[in-house]
Design a protein around this motif. Structure first.
Motif, PDB file in Angstrom:
ATOM      1  N   THR A  19      -2.673 -60.018  -9.701  1.00 53.88           N
ATOM      2  CA  THR A  19      -1.694 -59.059  -9.152  1.00 53.88           C
ATOM      3  C   THR A  19      -2.353 -58.665  -7.896  1.00 53.88           C
ATOM      4  O   THR A  19      -1.521 -58.826  -6.848  1.00 53.88           O
ATOM      5  N   PHE A  20      -3.545 -58.091  -7.600  1.00 51.75           N
ATOM      6  CA  PHE A  20      -4.038 -57.740  -6.623  1.00 51.75           C
ATOM      7  C   PHE A  20      -4.278 -58.899  -5.471  1.00 51.75           C
ATOM      8  O   PHE A  20      -3.927 -58.720  -4.409  1.00 51.75           O
ATOM      9  N   HIS A  21      -4.745 -59.986  -5.811  1.00 60.76           N
ATOM     10  CA  HIS A  21      -5.079 -61.192  -4.842  1.00 60.76           C
ATOM     11  C   HIS A  21      -3.852 -62.099  -4.395  1.00 60.76           C
ATOM     12  O   HIS A  21      -3.799 -62.815  -3.606  1.00 60.76           O
ATOM     13  N   TYR A  22      -3.017 -62.212  -5.322  1.00 57.27           N
ATOM     14  CA  TYR A  22      -1.743 -62.952  -5.253  1.00 57.27           C
ATOM     15  C   TYR A  22      -0.775 -62.154  -4.634  1.00 57.27           C
ATOM     16  O   TYR A  22       0.229 -62.868  -4.493  1.00 57.27           O
ATOM     17  N   GLU A  23      -0.466 -60.919  -4.830  1.00 55.06           N
ATOM     18  CA  GLU A  23       0.624 -60.118  -4.391  1.00 55.06           C
ATOM     19  C   GLU A  23       1.012 -60.500  -2.931  1.00 55.06           C
ATOM     20  O   GLU A  23       0.102 -60.393  -2.081  1.00 55.06           O
ATOM     21  N   ASN A  24       2.082 -60.661  -2.900  1.00 51.05           N
ATOM     22  CA  ASN A  24       2.628 -61.345  -1.472  1.00 51.05           C
ATOM     23  C   ASN A  24       3.062 -60.253  -0.504  1.00 51.05           C
ATOM     24  O   ASN A  24       4.143 -60.460   0.113  1.00 51.05           O
ATOM     25  N   LEU A  25       2.415 -59.493  -0.278  1.00 53.58           N
ATOM     26  CA  LEU A  25       2.502 -58.164   0.661  1.00 53.58           C
ATOM     27  C   LEU A  25       2.433 -58.625   2.071  1.00 53.58           C
ATOM     28  O   LEU A  25       1.820 -59.696   2.321  1.00 53.58           O
ATOM     29  N   LYS A  26       3.032 -57.756   2.908  1.00 52.87           N
ATOM     30  CA  LYS A  26       3.158 -58.153   4.269  1.00 52.87           C
ATOM     31  C   LYS A  26       1.857 -57.870   4.866  1.00 52.87           C
ATOM     32  O   LYS A  26       1.335 -58.623   5.718  1.00 52.87           O
ATOM     33  N   TYR A  27       1.395 -56.697   4.538  1.00 51.79           N
ATOM     34  CA  TYR A  27      -0.014 -56.385   5.172  1.00 51.79           C
ATOM     35  C   TYR A  27      -1.011 -56.025   3.694  1.00 51.79           C
ATOM     36  O   TYR A  27      -0.925 -55.193   3.108  1.00 51.79           O
ATOM     37  N   ALA A  28      -1.509 -57.233   3.391  1.00 48.81           N
ATOM     38  CA  ALA A  28      -2.627 -57.288   2.130  1.00 48.81           C
ATOM     39  C   ALA A  28      -3.960 -56.637   2.645  1.00 48.81           C
ATOM     40  O   ALA A  28      -4.864 -57.696   2.729  1.00 48.81           O
ATOM     41  N   HIS A  29      -4.009 -55.467   3.057  1.00 52.76           N
ATOM     42  CA  HIS A  29      -5.411 -54.938   3.427  1.00 52.76           C
ATOM     43  C   HIS A  29      -6.414 -55.328   1.932  1.00 52.76           C
ATOM     44  O   HIS A  29      -6.095 -55.132   0.839  1.00 52.76           O
ATOM     45  N   GLU A  30      -7.540 -55.300   2.418  1.00 53.66           N
ATOM     46  CA  GLU A  30      -8.878 -55.532   1.507  1.00 53.66           C
ATOM     47  C   GLU A  30      -8.836 -56.690   0.783  1.00 53.66           C
ATOM     48  O   GLU A  30      -9.382 -56.769  -0.412  1.00 53.66           O
ATOM     49  N   ARG A  31      -8.096 -57.351   0.791  1.00 59.42           N
ATOM     50  CA  ARG A  31      -8.076 -58.834   0.216  1.00 59.42           C
ATOM     51  C   ARG A  31      -8.891 -59.912   0.719  1.00 59.42           C
ATOM     52  O   ARG A  31      -8.485 -60.618   1.570  1.00 59.42           O
TER      53      ARG A  31
END
Length: 190
Positions: A19-31
């Protein structure tokens, strides 16, 4: 898909990491890690025979795409004559350096077809990364944005979900649409 080369439970992603690494956020900080889930299949007439399936992540300065492309395990399987299909599910799209490595790999292995699905676009505002994605597309290594069905598929095959159903995160569908639009813009830009 026939075969029994599914990842061992010890090689699966935890639900939290997925979930943390694949979540398709607009701004994926700290990945800062990139994950690659893959299936390697031999094409045998109308059948697909699963040869390998695994989850890998970047190792130090070696990007995850390079970890796959230079894997002795993978290269050994591709030595046998025949046609092969590889599907990648990446947490980030390839950078310019990795796109060039993929292109070289495909030139050296014309019997391999690669399909690339990505959760997010890696620094896609930069000219070099945009040009690299277009170059991959021209080399018949299609890049697509992961759909909700792709995320659910990864959950089922690459995550130690312990029987729990996949739960889409907030704004997943809207983010898929936004990323697909951004990728379409890359195909149209120069």
């Amino acid at each position: 898909m026939e075969g029994s080369a599914e990842p061992k439970p010890s090689d699966l992603l935890s639900p939290e990491d997925f979930t943390f690494h694949y979540e398709n956020l607009k701004y994926a900080h700290e990945r800062r890690k990139t994950y690659l889930c893959y299936h390697l299949e031999r094409l045998d007439g109308d059948r697909r025979v699963l040869l390998d399936s695994a989850v890998i992540q970047n190792q130090g300065s070696r990007h995850v795409e390079e970890c796959f492309l230079f894997s002795e395990n993978v290269l050994e399987k591709l030595k046998a004559p025949g046609s092969y299909s590889v599907t990648w599910y990446l947490s980030w799209s390839p950078c310019a350096r990795c796109a060039q490595a993929v292109i070289r790999f495909l030139q050296q292995h014309p019997n391999v077809r690669l399909r690339i699905l990505v959760a997010r676009l890696y620094f896609h505002e930069t000219r070099a990364n945009r040009a690299a994605l277009r170059a991959l597309r021209r080399r018949e290594a299609p890049i697509e944005i992961m759909s909700p069905e792709d995320f659910a598929y990864c959950w089922k095959h690459f995550v130690d979900h312990r029987g729990e159903d996949f739960q889409p995160w907030e704004d997943m569908d809207a983010n898929v649409d936004r990323l697909a639009e951004e990728l379409s813009g890359i195909w149209l830009s120069k």
